[in-house]
Write a protein that holds these residues in place. Sequence first.
Motif, PDB file in Angstrom:
ATOM      1  N   MET A 200      36.385  47.966   1.302  1.00 52.37           N
ATOM      2  CA  MET A 200      35.531  46.843   1.712  1.00 52.37           C
ATOM      3  C   MET A 200      35.903  46.286   3.085  1.00 52.37           C
ATOM      4  SD  MET A 200      32.839  45.815   0.483  1.00 52.37           S
ATOM      5  CE  MET A 200      31.943  46.551  -0.844  1.00 52.37           C
TER       6      MET A 200
ATOM      7  N   ILE B 145      33.357  46.253   6.244  1.00 53.49           N
ATOM      8  CA  ILE B 145      32.944  45.008   6.876  1.00 53.49           C
ATOM      9  C   ILE B 145      33.384  44.975   8.339  1.00 53.49           C
ATOM     10  CG2 ILE B 145      33.296  42.520   6.840  1.00 53.49           C
ATOM     11  CD1 ILE B 145      33.121  42.632   3.849  1.00 53.49           C
TER      12      ILE B 145
ATOM     13  N   GLY C  65      31.071  47.244  10.187  1.00 54.37           N
ATOM     14  CA  GLY C  65      29.776  46.577  10.289  1.00 54.37           C
ATOM     15  C   GLY C  65      29.785  45.558  11.413  1.00 54.37           C
ATOM     16  N   GLY C  66      30.815  44.738  11.437  1.00 53.03           N
ATOM     17  CA  GLY C  66      30.911  43.719  12.482  1.00 53.03           C
ATOM     18  C   GLY C  66      30.966  44.343  13.856  1.00 53.03           C
TER      19      GLY C  66
ATOM     20  N   THR D  49      29.732  47.225  14.781  1.00 53.31           N
ATOM     21  CA  THR D  49      28.418  47.760  15.120  1.00 53.31           C
ATOM     22  C   THR D  49      27.529  46.671  15.705  1.00 53.31           C
ATOM     23  OG1 THR D  49      28.675  49.125  13.162  1.00 53.31           O
ATOM     24  CG2 THR D  49      26.523  49.151  14.222  1.00 53.31           C
ATOM     25  N   ILE D  50      27.550  45.506  15.034  1.00 55.11           N
ATOM     26  CA  ILE D  50      26.670  44.439  15.482  1.00 55.11           C
ATOM     27  C   ILE D  50      27.130  43.889  16.823  1.00 55.11           C
ATOM     28  CG2 ILE D  50      25.974  42.091  14.939  1.00 55.11           C
ATOM     29  CD1 ILE D  50      26.174  43.343  11.916  1.00 55.11           C
TER      30      ILE D  50
ATOM     31  N   ALA E 212      25.949  46.341  19.380  1.00 52.94           N
ATOM     32  CA  ALA E 212      24.519  46.215  19.660  1.00 52.94           C
ATOM     33  C   ALA E 212      24.271  45.038  20.605  1.00 52.94           C
ATOM     34  CB  ALA E 212      23.742  46.031  18.357  1.00 52.94           C
ATOM     35  N   THR E 213      24.981  43.943  20.359  1.00 54.98           N
ATOM     36  CA  THR E 213      24.828  42.774  21.213  1.00 54.98           C
ATOM     37  C   THR E 213      25.246  43.087  22.647  1.00 54.98           C
ATOM     38  OG1 THR E 213      25.409  41.469  19.285  1.00 54.98           O
ATOM     39  CG2 THR E 213      25.417  40.346  21.408  1.00 54.98           C
TER      40      THR E 213
ATOM     41  N   THR F 163      22.731  45.269  24.383  1.00 57.21           N
ATOM     42  CA  THR F 163      21.554  44.525  24.809  1.00 57.21           C
ATOM     43  C   THR F 163      21.836  43.705  26.053  1.00 57.21           C
ATOM     44  OG1 THR F 163      21.217  44.184  22.476  1.00 57.21           O
ATOM     45  CG2 THR F 163      19.731  43.050  23.968  1.00 57.21           C
ATOM     46  N   PHE F 164      22.943  42.988  26.009  1.00 52.14           N
ATOM     47  CA  PHE F 164      23.229  42.101  27.131  1.00 52.14           C
ATOM     48  C   PHE F 164      23.395  42.908  28.412  1.00 52.14           C
ATOM     49  CE2 PHE F 164      24.153  37.596  26.002  1.00 52.14           C
ATOM     50  CZ  PHE F 164      23.538  37.649  24.776  1.00 52.14           C
TER      51      PHE F 164
ATOM     52  N   ILE G 198      19.423  44.913  28.973  1.00 55.79           N
ATOM     53  CA  ILE G 198      18.157  44.237  29.278  1.00 55.79           C
ATOM     54  C   ILE G 198      18.314  42.819  29.773  1.00 55.79           C
ATOM     55  CG2 ILE G 198      16.677  45.704  27.875  1.00 55.79           C
ATOM     56  CD1 ILE G 198      16.793  43.745  25.676  1.00 55.79           C
TER      57      ILE G 198
END
Lengths: 108, 620
Positions: free
Chosen positions: A83, A87, A90-91, A93-94, A97-98, A101-102, A105
């Motif tokens: 777990m 987790i 997962g964190g 990855t996010i 992604a942020t 993006t920053f 774009i």
Amino acid sequence: MSERTENVSRHKLNVRKDENKEEMVQQVITFALMILFTLIAFSMVILDISSYFIKPILLLLAGVQVAFQLFYFMHMKNKGHFMPTVIMFGGMTIALATIITFTTIIWW
Amino acid sequence: MSNAIVQQRGIGAMIWDYITTVDHKKIAHLYLVAGGLFFLIGGLEALIIRIQLMQPDSNFISAGLYNEMITMHGTTMIFLAAMPLIFALMNAVVPLQIGARDVAFPFLNSLGFWLFLFGGLLLNVSWFTGGAPDAGWTNYAPLSSTSPGHGVDYYVMGLQIAGAGTLIGGINFLVTIINMRAPGMTYMRMPLFTWTTFITSVLILFAFPALTVGLFLMMFDRMFGSAFFDVTAGGNAIIWEHLFWIFGHPEVYILILPVFGAFSDIFSTFSKKRLFGYSAMVFATVLIGFLGFMVWAHHMFTVGLGPIANSIFAVSTMAIAVPTGIKIFNWLFTMWGGSIKLSVAMLWALGFIPTFTIGGMTGVMLGSAAADYQYHDTYFVVAHFHYVIVGGTVFGLFAAMHYWWPKMFGKVLNEKLGHLGFWPFFIGFHLTFFIQHFLGLMGMPRRYWTYFEGQGLATGNLISTIGAFLMAIGTLVFLYNVVYTAIKEPKASADPWDGRTLEWSLPSAPPFYNFKQTPLVRGLDPLWIEKMEGRKGITPAEPLGDIHMPNGSILPFLMSMGLFIAGFGFIYQVDNKLWFIAVAVGMGLFFASMFTRSFKDDLGYHIHKEDLIEKGDGKE
Ligand code: HEM
Ligand SMILES: [Cu+2]
């Protein structure tokens, strides 16, 4: 009867000892590797190698060190860490992604 | 310790008991009451908005006040009503469903609640101190960073404090579900409500930090002269939008996933069948949670991100419709061939399916980037998100409250009054919001104070306002039902719905230690398994023994009050540096309480085995 339980528990103890030994060996190896990586990193900078080469290598070494830290020293490779692993990735990855993006774009 | 003693000591003792409690069941009551009050306040604001829009060229409230009204309506409903009501359910149900005696961190649980409450109070104080926030619940820069007065400062500080509480709550449930499950309760045996709480907690853990960062940047821009969002000084206003929606889209799933879980439990209980496609449901929940982080820019299609970014986010947005569809079909198949009992909880659940499906459909329409240029910032969007949030979350909260009321308060809500409340709310809801799709397509922009005669918008708006009043009537019937039930209804049995999951093996309401003996879980729907094998209760997993319980504490209350006081200091130090005294006092109180907590050992107490035997099985 009691002799047998003793045998069983002694056997268990031996297994545990072996495991601990293996764990120790792995930790020493990774520790040595980490020191080696640090030496490589510093010497690359001191030797003034082209920054196009240094930057990716440094990042790569840093990434490997983080993985060593997490999996060997903080035991994420061991059982019962599924777990936390999920987790944490997962964190990441996010967060990634942020960052993508920053940097794609918003700012460029 | 027990409730009876507290009752004898009167109302003051009861208040003290609730302020210091760390019992998840009492914290659930607190969340329910506080969230319910904010729900009424938000509803009042909604009625004022609808009265203003009832007819063209209306002057019921001024344009400035209207902006405050829509901002506070949205902010209150999302952060101070829906979220806490969801936390009320999680607190009331999850520990019981997994066979635990409490959450993993009872102290933090109480801290989470008080932070939310003081944050919410701070936000609402703004009404009386010269104007509430007025930049929309999305608080876009530069409208927000340049909004005069202190309204937006209240938004920033209030949400920062309340958000910290939510984050704490989310982490608490994560740890609880990972670590506190009873023997045999494997992940794939967890009831769906527990599963969705679990995934929701992950979303909270990952989404709220984005909001926290955004609020900090906004705080520094407005209070300490930084220029993160100030284009003239080299900042970038779009950063706020990204941070807000990186939080904001997962937030809408935080609102909907827990009620998905509640609906799943309700459908299977009242169809007398095990949930159809349990593992597909779990998988869909996880997938929705994951995809929920990959779509936030669909709120920003018209910002000018460029065709590539827009296309990527349009595709990922539409992908979410797939797991959502899986869920809808599984609910339908759960009912198929079941022996359906039309209780009030089931009625709300049935009302939810078509309503939410319409909302999902308009969502996919909005998700096609090219078409969104037409829909964006019109009433079409307002209609969409009310179909999913009211038709999903609010219907779900009503369903879940009817379902779990006996577990929370020991009495079954009156079913007749329940039916009577459902219909005005349901009809009123569709009257209010269905027509808004068309108002939006006709070009009515959202957040405008008024519209002109002869634009063809008058009839639609009138219908919408009438619907809003019907919803208010439905809510009042529910409130009446709560009072009526408390006075007139008899005490509920342990298992009034012939339930399937662990919470129904306990008396209604459960004793403060929940399980006298930790239960042994032997499969999905553990209570049902025992019933099928002719047993009365759940097989225990341990012999009767002493139970370790945590002590109550006033510290969470004091810590939150400290931040509340410091919040005022931060807001007003812009005008007068003396306000830093309030910051110092508040933070002092906060850290002193934290210090006390850290350095004073509090090991809790034990309930002794003999006392447990004396009390019988706790069923009274
Ligand atoms: C199939 C699933 C869904 C899709 C494809 C979808 C898509 C969208 C899109 C594209 C927008 C932006 C429209 C615009 O501003 O032009 C939007 C807005 C919104 N959606 Fe959804 N949505 C879905 C489900 C949900 C759910 C489940 C909720 C909440 C429970 C929700 C809540 C909202 C809210 C609150 C807004 C408006 C935010 C604002 O601008 O104030 N949506 N949705
Ligand atoms: Cu969204």
